[in-house]
Design an enzyme around this catalytic site. Structure first.
Site, PDB file in Angstrom:
ATOM      1  N   THR A 143       0.749   3.462 -19.374  1.00 46.52           N
ATOM      2  CA  THR A 143       0.176   4.121 -20.556  1.00 46.52           C
ATOM      3  C   THR A 143       0.636   5.568 -20.711  1.00 46.52           C
ATOM      4  O   THR A 143       0.810   6.289 -19.737  1.00 46.52           O
ATOM      5  CB  THR A 143      -1.372   4.151 -20.525  1.00 46.52           C
ATOM      6  OG1 THR A 143      -1.858   2.858 -20.212  1.00 46.52           O
ATOM      7  CG2 THR A 143      -1.956   4.594 -21.834  1.00 46.52           C
ATOM      8  N   GLY A 172      -8.097  -0.014 -17.533  1.00 45.78           N
ATOM      9  CA  GLY A 172      -8.713  -0.071 -18.849  1.00 45.78           C
ATOM     10  C   GLY A 172     -10.082  -0.705 -18.852  1.00 45.78           C
ATOM     11  O   GLY A 172     -10.975  -0.290 -19.615  1.00 45.78           O
ATOM     12  N   THR A 190      -5.485   7.000 -19.092  1.00 41.05           N
ATOM     13  CA  THR A 190      -4.579   6.058 -18.442  1.00 41.05           C
ATOM     14  C   THR A 190      -5.344   5.500 -17.245  1.00 41.05           C
ATOM     15  O   THR A 190      -6.328   6.086 -16.809  1.00 41.05           O
ATOM     16  CB  THR A 190      -3.284   6.745 -17.956  1.00 41.05           C
ATOM     17  OG1 THR A 190      -3.627   7.761 -17.004  1.00 41.05           O
ATOM     18  CG2 THR A 190      -2.505   7.380 -19.087  1.00 41.05           C
ATOM     19  N   GLY A 191      -4.871   4.378 -16.739  1.00 40.46           N
ATOM     20  CA  GLY A 191      -5.556   3.786 -15.591  1.00 40.46           C
ATOM     21  C   GLY A 191      -6.275   2.510 -15.963  1.00 40.46           C
ATOM     22  O   GLY A 191      -6.001   1.920 -17.019  1.00 40.46           O
ATOM     23  N   ARG A 201      -4.656 -10.332 -22.782  1.00 38.82           N
ATOM     24  CA  ARG A 201      -5.588  -9.288 -22.307  1.00 38.82           C
ATOM     25  C   ARG A 201      -5.309  -7.984 -23.057  1.00 38.82           C
ATOM     26  O   ARG A 201      -4.175  -7.542 -23.172  1.00 38.82           O
ATOM     27  CB  ARG A 201      -5.400  -9.084 -20.807  1.00 38.82           C
ATOM     28  CG  ARG A 201      -6.252  -7.937 -20.200  1.00 38.82           C
ATOM     29  CD  ARG A 201      -5.476  -6.663 -20.100  1.00 38.82           C
ATOM     30  NE  ARG A 201      -6.158  -5.638 -19.312  1.00 38.82           N
ATOM     31  CZ  ARG A 201      -5.779  -4.359 -19.267  1.00 38.82           C
ATOM     32  NH1 ARG A 201      -4.725  -3.951 -19.952  1.00 38.82           N
ATOM     33  NH2 ARG A 201      -6.432  -3.483 -18.542  1.00 38.82           N
ATOM     34  N   VAL A 202      -6.356  -7.393 -23.590  1.00 34.40           N
ATOM     35  CA  VAL A 202      -6.218  -6.092 -24.253  1.00 34.40           C
ATOM     36  C   VAL A 202      -7.020  -5.087 -23.451  1.00 34.40           C
ATOM     37  O   VAL A 202      -8.168  -5.353 -23.080  1.00 34.40           O
ATOM     38  CB  VAL A 202      -6.726  -6.169 -25.711  1.00 34.40           C
ATOM     39  CG1 VAL A 202      -6.761  -4.791 -26.339  1.00 34.40           C
ATOM     40  CG2 VAL A 202      -5.827  -7.101 -26.525  1.00 34.40           C
ATOM     41  N   GLY A 203      -6.422  -3.945 -23.165  1.00 32.25           N
ATOM     42  CA  GLY A 203      -7.101  -2.932 -22.361  1.00 32.25           C
ATOM     43  C   GLY A 203      -7.819  -1.917 -23.228  1.00 32.25           C
ATOM     44  O   GLY A 203      -8.239  -2.199 -24.357  1.00 32.25           O
ATOM     45  N   ASP A 204      -7.943  -0.720 -22.690  1.00 28.01           N
ATOM     46  CA  ASP A 204      -8.683   0.336 -23.390  1.00 28.01           C
ATOM     47  C   ASP A 204      -7.846   1.032 -24.466  1.00 28.01           C
ATOM     48  O   ASP A 204      -8.396   1.567 -25.440  1.00 28.01           O
ATOM     49  CB  ASP A 204      -9.196   1.379 -22.392  1.00 28.01           C
ATOM     50  CG  ASP A 204      -8.093   1.927 -21.486  1.00 28.01           C
ATOM     51  OD1 ASP A 204      -7.047   1.260 -21.320  1.00 28.01           O
ATOM     52  OD2 ASP A 204      -8.281   3.031 -20.939  1.00 28.01           O
TER      53      ASP A 204
HETATM   54  N1  GLY Z   1      -5.092   1.875 -19.559  1.00 27.53           N
HETATM   55  C1  GLY Z   1      -4.193   0.871 -19.884  1.00 27.53           C
HETATM   56  C2  GLY Z   1      -4.712  -0.482 -19.715  1.00 27.53           C
HETATM   57  O1  GLY Z   1      -5.593  -0.719 -18.909  1.00 27.53           O
HETATM   58  O2  GLY Z   1      -4.223  -1.361 -20.413  1.00 27.53           O
END
Ligand code: GLY
Length: 350
Positions: A198, A252, A249-250, A226-229
Site C-alpha cells: 500500500t 487492513g 498501510t498494514g 478480498r478487499v482490505g481497508d
Molecule cells: N492495507 C492494505 C490491505 O490490507 O489491503
C-alpha cells in the site's frame, strides 16, 4: 462557545498554513526510472497550482506504475490464484467528494479509476468486474495480466511452499501460511513491508486545501475478491478538509474493524496532535485484537498497522503499532523531501 451535537467543530486554519505532503515510506523510494519520487512530484505540482488531489495522484501513479514496487498497482503481489487485484480510494477535502474501487483487475493505476468514480458517478465505491467495466468505458487501458516477472515468480514460489496437500488440517493451515510468508520474507523473496503493501499519500497546499489517496495491491496471496481497508472511506483513508487527513498501510482487517483513519481525524477534530491521534487509533487496534491467532508470545498483535496523519496546521506524524530501526514515512515540504521516523505504540516487533 459550545458546539451543537452533530456539528463538526474544526481546527480550520487558513492564515498560516504550511504546505506539506506526507506518505508511507514507498512515497520517497520509487521513481519508476524517473528522477522524482511520489512526494516530490506531488509537492511540486501542488505548489505550481495543480489541484491537490490531482497532484497527489500524479505522485502515487509513479509508485503504481513502478514494476519494482510489489505492493501497489502494476507488479503488485497477486492473490492466491495469481491474479493482481487492486484497491484504491481518493478523498477531496474542499469538494467533500470521494471515490473508490475494490478488487479491480487489469488497470495499472486504480487511483485514477477511483478519481473517475468520484468525478463521474454518484457513488463512492465500485468493485470487481464492474469496476473494470466502468474503467474500460471511461477509456482506461485494460490489460490481461498486471503481473511482472518478479510478482509472478514470487507467487509461484508461494504456491510451491504453501501446497495445501501438505496442510490438510485447516486448524494448522493459517499458522503454516504465516510461516510460509515469514520464510519468504526471511529469504528476501518478499519485502516485509509488501505483505500488506500500500501507499497512502496526503497533502495540503498553501490555501489549506487537503486531499488524500490510498492505493494498493492488498494482502499478498489474498483470497480472491478480498478487499482490505484501502478503498473503504474511514478505514484506509479519511479526509476532512477542515481538520486533516489520515491513511494507512498494514493489516487492513485490523483497520477496517476500527475505521481508524476516521477515528484519527475525529481525535484531531477534538484537539489532538496528529501523533497522539494516530497513537490513539493504534491503541484501539491493540485493544480490539484479542484472538490468539493474532497475538504474539508477548500477547500483543502479531501484525503491524501504520497511519500517516496531517492536520490543517500542516503538523504531521507517522505512527504504527511497531517500528524498527528502518521504519520511516515520507514527507515533502519547503525543506525538501525526506524520510522521517515512525513513532511506535509498542516496543519490540511483530
Ligand atoms: N492495507 C492494505 C490491505 O490490507 O489491503
Amino acid at each position: 462557545m459550545r458546539e451543537r451535537p452533530g456539528s463538526a467543530p474544526a481546527i480550520r486554519i487558513r492564515g498560516s498554513v504550511r504546505p506539506v505532503v506526507v506518505s508511507s515510506a514507498n512515497g520517497h523510494r520509487f521513481t519508476n526510472g524517473g528522477t522524482k519520487t511520489c512526494v516530490e512530484t506531488a509537492f511540486e505540482q501542488m505548489m505550481q497550482g495543480t489541484d491537490v488531489l490531482d497532484a497527489l495522484i500524479a505522485g502515487v501513479n509513479i509508485v503504481e506504475l513502478d514494476p519494482l514496487e510489489t505492493s501497489v498497482g502494476y507488479g503488485g503481489l497477486p492473490n492466491a490464484e495469481g491474479v493482481v487485484q487492486l484497491d484504491a480510494s481518493v478523498m477531496h477535502g474542499p469538494r467533500k467528494r470521494a471515490g473508490a474501487v475494490g478488487s479491480i483487475e487489469g488497470v495499472r493505476t486504480p487511483s485514477l479509476v477511483a478519481k473517475a468514480v468520484m468525478d463521474f458517478t454518484d457513488h463512492h465505491l465500485i468493485v470487481g468486474k464492474d469496476a473494470q467495466t466502468f474503467a474500460r468505458n471511461r477509456g482506461f487501458t485494460i490489460e490481461d495480466d498486471l503481473n511482472t516477472e518478479r510478482s509472478r515468480r514470487a507467487w509461484l514460489e508461494w504456491k510451491r511452499r504453501s501446497d495445501p496437500v501438505h496442510h490438510l488440517d485447516p486448524s494448522h493451515r493459517e499458522a503454516a501460511l504465516r510461516a510460509v510468508m515469514m520464510s519468504m520474507v526471511a529469504d528476501g523473496l518478499v519485502d516485509e513491508n509488501h505483505v500488506y503493501g500500500t501507499i497512502n499519500c496526503n497533502g495540503m497546499n498553501a490555501k489549506g486545501e487537503i486531499c488524500g489517496v490510498t492505493t494498493t495491491s492488498g494482502l499478498a496471496w489474498k483470497t480472491p475478491g478480498r478487499v482490505g481497508d484501502s478503498p473503504v472511506l474511514g478505514a484506509g483513508l479519511y479526509v476532512d478538509g477542515e481538520v486533516g487527513a489520515a491513511g494507512s498501510t498494514g493489516r487492513g482487517e485490523a483497520n477496517l474493524f476500527g475505521l481508524c483513519s476516521m477515528l484519527v481525524v475525529e481525535e484531531m477534530r477534538h484537539g489532538k496532535h496528529p501523533k497522539d491521534a494516530g497513537l490513539e487509533a493504534c491503541r484501539r487496534i491493540q485493544h480490539n485484537t484479542i484472538e490468539k491467532r493474532l497475538l504474539n508470545d508477548r500477547g500483543t498483535p502479531n501484525f503491524n498497522v501504520n497511519l500517516y496523519v496531517m492536520n490543517a496546521r500542516g503538523e504531521y506524524a507517522g505512527v504504527g503499532l511497531y517500528a524498527n530501526a528502518n521504519s520511516r514515512f515520507a514527507v515533502c515540504d519547503e525543506k525538501g523531501a525526506r524520510l522521517e521516523v515512525i513513532e511506535p505504540l509498542l516496543e519490540g516487533s511483530v
